[in-house]
Motif scaffolding. Sequence first.
Motif, short mmCIF file in Angstrom:
data_model
loop_
_atom_site.label_atom_id
_atom_site.label_comp_id
_atom_site.label_asym_id
_atom_site.label_seq_id
_atom_site.Cartn_x
_atom_site.Cartn_y
_atom_site.Cartn_z
N GLY A 16 53.83 36.06 31.18
CA GLY A 16 52.83 36.17 31.60
C GLY A 16 51.92 34.77 31.40
O GLY A 16 51.25 34.10 32.04
N ASP A 19 53.54 32.39 34.17
CA ASP A 19 52.77 32.54 35.23
C ASP A 19 51.29 32.30 35.68
O ASP A 19 50.99 31.58 36.37
CB ASP A 19 53.12 34.04 35.86
CG ASP A 19 52.58 34.55 37.16
OD1 ASP A 19 53.03 33.84 38.36
OD2 ASP A 19 51.67 35.37 37.29
N LEU A 20 50.66 32.61 34.42
CA LEU A 20 49.09 32.26 34.38
C LEU A 20 48.79 30.62 34.53
O LEU A 20 48.24 30.21 35.06
CB LEU A 20 48.43 33.00 33.57
CG LEU A 20 47.16 33.00 33.38
CD1 LEU A 20 46.60 33.74 35.00
CD2 LEU A 20 46.50 33.85 32.18
N THR A 21 49.70 29.82 33.65
CA THR A 21 49.56 28.55 33.50
C THR A 21 49.80 27.91 34.93
O THR A 21 49.11 27.00 35.20
CB THR A 21 50.69 27.97 32.45
OG1 THR A 21 50.09 28.62 31.10
CG2 THR A 21 50.22 26.76 32.22
N ILE A 24 47.08 28.52 37.44
CA ILE A 24 45.90 27.71 37.31
C ILE A 24 46.54 26.07 37.31
O ILE A 24 45.42 25.56 38.20
CB ILE A 24 45.38 27.82 35.59
CG1 ILE A 24 44.90 29.27 35.67
CG2 ILE A 24 44.51 26.65 35.05
CD1 ILE A 24 44.67 29.71 34.23
N ALA A 36 39.85 28.14 37.39
CA ALA A 36 40.78 29.26 36.40
C ALA A 36 40.01 30.56 36.34
O ALA A 36 40.62 31.65 36.54
CB ALA A 36 41.02 28.56 35.24
N LEU A 40 41.35 34.39 37.23
CA LEU A 40 41.36 35.47 36.50
C LEU A 40 40.39 36.57 37.16
O LEU A 40 40.75 37.77 36.73
CB LEU A 40 40.75 35.23 35.13
CG LEU A 40 41.71 33.80 34.24
CD1 LEU A 40 41.13 33.25 33.19
CD2 LEU A 40 43.23 34.62 34.08
N ILE A 43 42.35 38.43 39.36
CA ILE A 43 43.11 39.27 38.82
C ILE A 43 42.40 40.82 38.68
O ILE A 43 42.61 41.92 38.98
CB ILE A 43 43.90 38.80 37.78
CG1 ILE A 43 44.67 37.71 38.26
CG2 ILE A 43 44.86 39.91 37.06
CD1 ILE A 43 45.23 36.84 37.11
N VAL A 64 42.77 38.33 32.46
CA VAL A 64 43.90 38.07 31.46
C VAL A 64 44.59 39.32 30.83
O VAL A 64 45.99 39.04 31.11
CB VAL A 64 43.44 37.11 30.37
CG1 VAL A 64 44.46 36.92 29.17
CG2 VAL A 64 42.75 35.86 30.67
N HIS A 67 46.47 40.80 33.77
CA HIS A 67 47.85 40.13 34.08
C HIS A 67 48.97 40.25 33.12
O HIS A 67 49.97 40.29 33.57
CB HIS A 67 47.36 38.50 34.18
CG HIS A 67 48.40 37.58 34.35
ND1 HIS A 67 48.97 37.37 35.67
CD2 HIS A 67 49.17 36.94 33.46
CE1 HIS A 67 49.95 36.69 35.54
NE2 HIS A 67 50.08 36.11 34.11
#
Length: 158
Positions: A16, A19-21, A24, A36, A40, A43, A64, A67
């Motif tokens: 998580g 992938d999120l980093t 962004i 960013a 979010l 999502i 978040v 995700h």
Amino acid sequence: MKSKAKTIISAGFTAGVLDLTAAILVYAVFLQKTTAIKILQSIASGILKKDAYSGGAEMALYGVLLHFLIAFIFAWFYFKIYSYIPFFHISALLSGLTYGFFVWAVMNLIVLPIVFPVLPEKHFDFPLLLSIIIIICCIGLPIAFITRKYYTTHYYSS
């Protein structure tokens, strides 16, 4: 890893975060296609639809949470099927690449079309390839390596 739950949590959390980093950094920082917060909110829009884009930071937080829920589900699923698929035991690298592509396919060919019935047509181009690479590297590989470490420690060592 000492327990099944810790392994799944570790794999899901690692996937998580990575992938999120990556999303962004790539889409908001390097390509400057969005922000960013919008990533979010997008999502969160999987559940909250258009309302997600008018809620600011609160909706970003929902994004978040959603995700990470998805990342934990994919980590749990891989953990559960690992012992039943001999191919996964051969190489964490190969199984991570395969599982990452599987995750991308599930999300892009099943989940997103169900959640968002009207999606732009996909073309095999750089953005598509980039999205596949991000999922493979940030979701498939970490989940495979973390899960393999658990199984080799608990079941396959002499």
